[in-house]
Design a protein around this motif. Sequence first.
Motif, PDB file in Angstrom:
ATOM      1  N   ASP A 245      66.013  -7.471  -6.369  1.00  0.00           N
ATOM      2  CA  ASP A 245      66.339  -8.882  -6.243  1.00  0.00           C
ATOM      3  C   ASP A 245      67.162  -9.247  -7.464  1.00  0.00           C
ATOM      4  O   ASP A 245      66.629  -9.569  -8.514  1.00  0.00           O
ATOM      5  N   GLY A 246      68.480  -9.181  -7.344  1.00  0.00           N
ATOM      6  CA  GLY A 246      69.325  -9.352  -8.517  1.00  0.00           C
ATOM      7  C   GLY A 246      69.090  -8.204  -9.469  1.00  0.00           C
ATOM      8  O   GLY A 246      69.248  -7.047  -9.108  1.00  0.00           O
ATOM      9  N   GLU A 247      68.650  -8.507 -10.689  1.00  0.00           N
ATOM     10  CA  GLU A 247      68.401  -7.472 -11.680  1.00  0.00           C
ATOM     11  C   GLU A 247      66.936  -7.067 -11.723  1.00  0.00           C
ATOM     12  O   GLU A 247      66.545  -6.204 -12.492  1.00  0.00           O
ATOM     13  N   LEU A 248      66.097  -7.715 -10.894  1.00  0.00           N
ATOM     14  CA  LEU A 248      64.682  -7.383 -10.887  1.00  0.00           C
ATOM     15  C   LEU A 248      64.406  -6.242  -9.912  1.00  0.00           C
ATOM     16  O   LEU A 248      64.941  -6.212  -8.808  1.00  0.00           O
TER      17      LEU A 248
ATOM     18  N   VAL B 163      59.180 -11.870  -4.449  1.00  0.00           N
ATOM     19  CA  VAL B 163      59.646 -11.437  -5.769  1.00  0.00           C
ATOM     20  C   VAL B 163      60.015 -12.649  -6.616  1.00  0.00           C
ATOM     21  O   VAL B 163      59.638 -12.750  -7.792  1.00  0.00           O
ATOM     22  N   LEU B 164      60.728 -13.585  -6.019  1.00  0.00           N
ATOM     23  CA  LEU B 164      61.146 -14.781  -6.742  1.00  0.00           C
ATOM     24  C   LEU B 164      59.934 -15.608  -7.168  1.00  0.00           C
ATOM     25  O   LEU B 164      59.880 -16.118  -8.291  1.00  0.00           O
ATOM     26  N   ALA B 165      58.959 -15.725  -6.288  1.00  0.00           N
ATOM     27  CA  ALA B 165      57.760 -16.511  -6.588  1.00  0.00           C
ATOM     28  C   ALA B 165      56.967 -15.940  -7.752  1.00  0.00           C
ATOM     29  O   ALA B 165      56.254 -16.670  -8.448  1.00  0.00           O
ATOM     30  N   LEU B 166      57.098 -14.647  -7.981  1.00  0.00           N
ATOM     31  CA  LEU B 166      56.348 -13.978  -9.045  1.00  0.00           C
ATOM     32  C   LEU B 166      57.163 -13.781 -10.313  1.00  0.00           C
ATOM     33  O   LEU B 166      56.682 -13.164 -11.261  1.00  0.00           O
TER      34      LEU B 166
ATOM     35  N   SER C  32      71.975 -18.567 -15.110  1.00  0.00           N
ATOM     36  CA  SER C  32      71.099 -19.403 -14.271  1.00  0.00           C
ATOM     37  C   SER C  32      69.692 -18.838 -14.128  1.00  0.00           C
ATOM     38  O   SER C  32      69.192 -18.673 -13.007  1.00  0.00           O
ATOM     39  N   PRO C  33      69.011 -18.547 -15.234  1.00  0.00           N
ATOM     40  CA  PRO C  33      67.672 -17.962 -15.119  1.00  0.00           C
ATOM     41  C   PRO C  33      66.665 -18.886 -14.447  1.00  0.00           C
ATOM     42  O   PRO C  33      65.752 -18.405 -13.764  1.00  0.00           O
ATOM     43  N   ARG C  34      66.801 -20.200 -14.623  1.00  0.00           N
ATOM     44  CA  ARG C  34      65.851 -21.112 -13.987  1.00  0.00           C
ATOM     45  C   ARG C  34      65.949 -21.050 -12.469  1.00  0.00           C
ATOM     46  O   ARG C  34      64.938 -21.110 -11.761  1.00  0.00           O
ATOM     47  N   ILE C  35      67.148 -20.933 -11.966  1.00  0.00           N
ATOM     48  CA  ILE C  35      67.341 -20.862 -10.521  1.00  0.00           C
ATOM     49  C   ILE C  35      66.831 -19.535  -9.973  1.00  0.00           C
ATOM     50  O   ILE C  35      66.368 -19.456  -8.832  1.00  0.00           O
ATOM     51  N   ARG C  36      66.886 -18.484 -10.788  1.00  0.00           N
ATOM     52  CA  ARG C  36      66.490 -17.154 -10.335  1.00  0.00           C
ATOM     53  C   ARG C  36      65.074 -16.798 -10.745  1.00  0.00           C
ATOM     54  O   ARG C  36      64.677 -15.640 -10.668  1.00  0.00           O
ATOM     55  N   SER C  37      64.311 -17.799 -11.192  1.00  0.00           N
ATOM     56  CA  SER C  37      62.886 -17.619 -11.462  1.00  0.00           C
ATOM     57  C   SER C  37      62.107 -18.443 -10.434  1.00  0.00           C
ATOM     58  O   SER C  37      62.679 -19.003  -9.509  1.00  0.00           O
TER      59      SER C  37
END
Length: 245
Positions: A7-10, A35-38, A48-53
């Motif tokens: 998921d992106g870089e995760l 993945v995003l929820a965790l 944009s780390p807030r959007i991707r967290s």
Amino acid sequence: MGSLVHDGELKVRVTDLSVVEERIGYRFKDRSHLVLALSHISAVKGPSPRIRSYQRLEFLGDHVLGAVVSDMLYTAFPKAEEGELSRRLAELVREEACADVAADMDLGPHIRLGSGEAQSGTHKRRAILADVAEAVVAAVFLDGGYAAANELVERFWRPRLEAPRRPLRDAKTVLQEWAQARGLPPPSYREVARSGPDHAPHFTMAVDLPGQIPAEADGPSKQAAQKAAAAAFLVREGVWNGTEI
């Protein structure tokens, strides 16, 4: 070892996600929602780390949770007035309750953190756990729709709704939870008047909330007067009858 979900870089092991899915009782069609929820902001690199967290999901989950729990309360307590329903809602969606649900879901060990945050025990913080629980509700809502989110909330919040009521805490805490449930900022308190000698002062304090009529009360200290003002506000709004705090 299990395959990886990107998921992106995760990169998250599917086996880890399967454990979470089994625990919450829902299998995702698109696991990127989970993945995003965790994903804590510290685990996200790049723009944009807030959007991707999980933060945007937490916003959505808060409102989905409120809608489902409100429906549950409306059905479960047909004789309850709006004030009583509002108080019960505040109790069920407050930070402490959501953090307890996250513990029941065993989400803590699966929260994605940056190395520094992981070492500091961020995954055990109540505020983080509460946010992730709401983010998971949103993830299920996005993946499976309202019915799936409703089923998840029923599974984990219904036992709390049906449990014996815990004694309420002081009026200031109850008022803050009431405000939070309505999307309002925390109440603010201001001194209206002070009288009496220095060794025995008497205070009048007012409590303010946006869009609400202030409530005032007296007390032998600022703290006591603040609590009395909060209690007066709650009684006026029909949230409690003045005998439970």
